[in-house]
Design a protein around this motif. Structure first.
Motif, mmCIF file in Angstrom:
data_model
loop_
_atom_site.group_PDB
_atom_site.id
_atom_site.type_symbol
_atom_site.label_atom_id
_atom_site.label_comp_id
_atom_site.label_asym_id
_atom_site.label_seq_id
_atom_site.Cartn_x
_atom_site.Cartn_y
_atom_site.Cartn_z
ATOM 1 N N GLN A 137 0.807 -1.218 0.000
ATOM 2 C CA GLN A 137 0.000 0.000 0.000
ATOM 3 C C GLN A 137 0.841 1.270 0.000
ATOM 4 O OE1 GLN A 137 -2.549 -0.176 3.421
ATOM 5 N NE2 GLN A 137 -4.014 -1.566 2.450
ATOM 6 N N LYS A 138 2.008 1.227 0.627
ATOM 7 C CA LYS A 138 2.706 2.472 0.940
ATOM 8 C C LYS A 138 3.976 2.769 0.149
ATOM 9 C CE LYS A 138 -0.094 3.650 4.309
ATOM 10 N NZ LYS A 138 -1.069 4.728 4.080
ATOM 11 N N ALA A 139 4.614 1.738 -0.420
ATOM 12 C CA ALA A 139 5.868 2.018 -1.136
ATOM 13 C C ALA A 139 5.578 2.897 -2.357
ATOM 14 C CB ALA A 139 6.533 0.720 -1.568
ATOM 15 N N LYS A 140 6.546 3.751 -2.706
ATOM 16 C CA LYS A 140 6.340 4.644 -3.858
ATOM 17 C C LYS A 140 6.193 3.847 -5.151
ATOM 18 C CE LYS A 140 8.954 8.280 -1.617
ATOM 19 N NZ LYS A 140 10.362 8.613 -1.354
ATOM 20 N N LYS A 141 6.890 2.713 -5.233
ATOM 21 C CA LYS A 141 6.780 1.869 -6.431
ATOM 22 C C LYS A 141 6.748 0.407 -5.987
ATOM 23 C CE LYS A 141 8.726 1.100 -11.017
ATOM 24 N NZ LYS A 141 9.662 1.593 -12.029
ATOM 25 N N VAL A 142 5.801 -0.350 -6.532
ATOM 26 C CA VAL A 142 5.659 -1.762 -6.179
ATOM 27 C C VAL A 142 5.963 -2.607 -7.417
ATOM 28 C CG1 VAL A 142 4.059 -3.571 -5.401
ATOM 29 C CG2 VAL A 142 3.932 -1.263 -4.391
ATOM 30 N N VAL A 171 0.186 -2.440 -7.668
ATOM 31 C CA VAL A 171 1.332 -2.894 -8.462
ATOM 32 C C VAL A 171 1.625 -1.922 -9.609
ATOM 33 C CG1 VAL A 171 2.247 -4.778 -9.903
ATOM 34 C CG2 VAL A 171 0.813 -5.306 -7.901
ATOM 35 N N ASP A 172 2.901 -1.569 -9.773
ATOM 36 C CA ASP A 172 3.323 -0.672 -10.849
ATOM 37 C C ASP A 172 3.976 -1.426 -12.002
ATOM 38 O OD1 ASP A 172 2.772 1.970 -9.562
ATOM 39 O OD2 ASP A 172 4.151 1.155 -8.072
ATOM 40 N N LEU A 173 4.730 -2.489 -11.654
ATOM 41 C CA LEU A 173 5.501 -3.196 -12.674
ATOM 42 C C LEU A 173 5.513 -4.683 -12.349
ATOM 43 C CD1 LEU A 173 7.305 -2.349 -15.168
ATOM 44 C CD2 LEU A 173 9.268 -2.564 -13.631
ATOM 45 N N ILE A 174 5.352 -5.516 -13.394
ATOM 46 C CA ILE A 174 5.397 -6.973 -13.230
ATOM 47 C C ILE A 174 6.548 -7.493 -14.089
ATOM 48 C CG2 ILE A 174 4.124 -9.138 -13.480
ATOM 49 C CD1 ILE A 174 1.533 -7.333 -13.745
ATOM 50 N N ILE A 175 7.461 -8.244 -13.457
ATOM 51 C CA ILE A 175 8.584 -8.828 -14.202
ATOM 52 C C ILE A 175 8.474 -10.340 -14.054
ATOM 53 C CG2 ILE A 175 11.097 -8.966 -14.433
ATOM 54 C CD1 ILE A 175 11.258 -6.185 -13.126
ATOM 55 N N THR A 176 8.336 -11.033 -15.175
ATOM 56 C CA THR A 176 8.173 -12.491 -15.141
ATOM 57 C C THR A 176 9.279 -13.161 -15.950
ATOM 58 O OG1 THR A 176 6.862 -12.813 -17.156
ATOM 59 C CG2 THR A 176 5.661 -12.117 -15.173
ATOM 60 N N ASP A 177 9.200 -14.495 -16.037
ATOM 61 C CA ASP A 177 10.150 -15.243 -16.851
ATOM 62 C C ASP A 177 9.916 -15.008 -18.339
ATOM 63 O OD1 ASP A 177 7.690 -16.496 -16.276
ATOM 64 O OD2 ASP A 177 8.434 -18.440 -16.928
#
Length: 217
Positions: A137-142, A171-177
Motif C-alpha cells: 500500500q505504501k511504497a512509492k513503487k511496487v 502494483v506498478d511493474l510486473i517482471i516475469t520469466d
C-alpha cells in the motif's frame, strides 16, 4: 515445471535495473531476495528489512554468519557501512510513512488494475502476511517478480484476482520469466519480451488484456 536458477536470476537481474543510486528498497522473500546480488557495489542503495535493519548487505560467507543478523525471512545477512538497527515499530513507521522508494514482492496473482494477491492460498498453511499489506500500500513503487503462469500453466496475471487480496491497485511493474509489463491507468502495457518468447506467447499466457507498446524490447 519449476523455474531454473538462471530464470530466477534473470528476473532478479532485470528488477535490479529499476533501482537507482540512493534509494531505500525492501525485498520480499523468494526471487526478490536475489535482487541484492545485482546492485553495483559502489551504489548507495539501502535495503530495508521489516524486522528492523536499514542497510542490509549480501549473504554472509558460510561460517561467518552472525546469529543476531537476519532479514525478515530469518535468513542470515550482512550489513553495509552506514546501516542502522531499530525495532519493528520504527521499521513499519518507515514503510507506512511512504519512505520506501521501491518494494519488490512475489505474487500468486496480479489483476489488470494492479490488485495484488500474495499472502495466502486458502487451505494452505502460511507463516502470516508479514509486512506485505503495508509494503504494497505504501511504497512509492511496487514491483512484482513471479512466474508468468503457475505450475499447471494457468495465467497469474488475471482480469480479477480470485485469491484474497493483499492490497488493491498497488502494483506498478510486473517482471516475469516471459515479459515485463507495466500497470497503467489505461490497463496493462507489454514493454519487454524475454528470449525465446514472442509477443504472441506472452499474450497467450496472460489472462488479462495486454496493450502492446509500439516499441517492445
Amino acid at each position: 515445471m519449476g523455474m531454473g536458477v538462471s530464470v530466477r536470476e534473470a528476473i532478479a537481474k532485470r528488477a535490479a535495473q529499476e533501482i537507482k543510486d540512493g534509494m531505500v528498497v525492501n525485498l520480499g522473500i523468494g526471487i526478490p531476495t536475489l535482487v541484492a546480488n545485482y546492485i553495483p557495489s559502489n551504489s548507495n542503495v539501502m535495503f530495508h528489512a521489516e524486522n528492523g535493519v536499514l542497510g542490509t548487505g549480501p549473504a554472509p560467507i558460510k561460517g561467518e554468519e552472525d546469529p543476531n543478523l537476519c532479514n525478515a525471512g530469518g535468513i542470515p545477512i550482512t550489513i553495509v557501512p552506514g546501516a542502522s538497527y531499530f525495532d519493528s515499530t520504527i521499521a513499519f513507521g518507515i514503510i507506512r510513512r511512504g519512505l520506501l522508494d521501491i518494494t519488490i514482492l512475489g505474487a500468486f496473482e496480479v489483476s489488470e488494475n494492479g490488485d495484488l494477491a500474495n499472502w495466502i492460498v486458502p487451505g494452505k498453511i502460511v507463516s502470516g502476511m508479514g509486512g506485505a499489506v503495508d509494503l504494497a500500500q505504501k511504497a512509492k513503487k511496487v514491483i512484482v517478480l513471479m512466474n508468468h503462469t503457475d505450475k499447471h500453466g494457468n495465467p497469474k496475471i488475471v482480469p480479477k484476482c480470485m485469491l484474497p487480496l493483499t492490497a488493491e491497485q498497488c502494483v506498478d511493474l510486473i517482471i516475469t520469466d516471459m515479459a515485463v509489463i507495466e500497470v497503467t491507468d489505461q490497463g496493462l502495457q507489454l514493454i519487454e519480451v524475454k528470449e525465446p518468447y514472442t509477443v504472441e506467447d506472452v499474450i497467450n499466457a496472460t489472462g488479462a488484456a495486454l496493450h502492446v507498446a509500439d516499441f517492445v524490447k
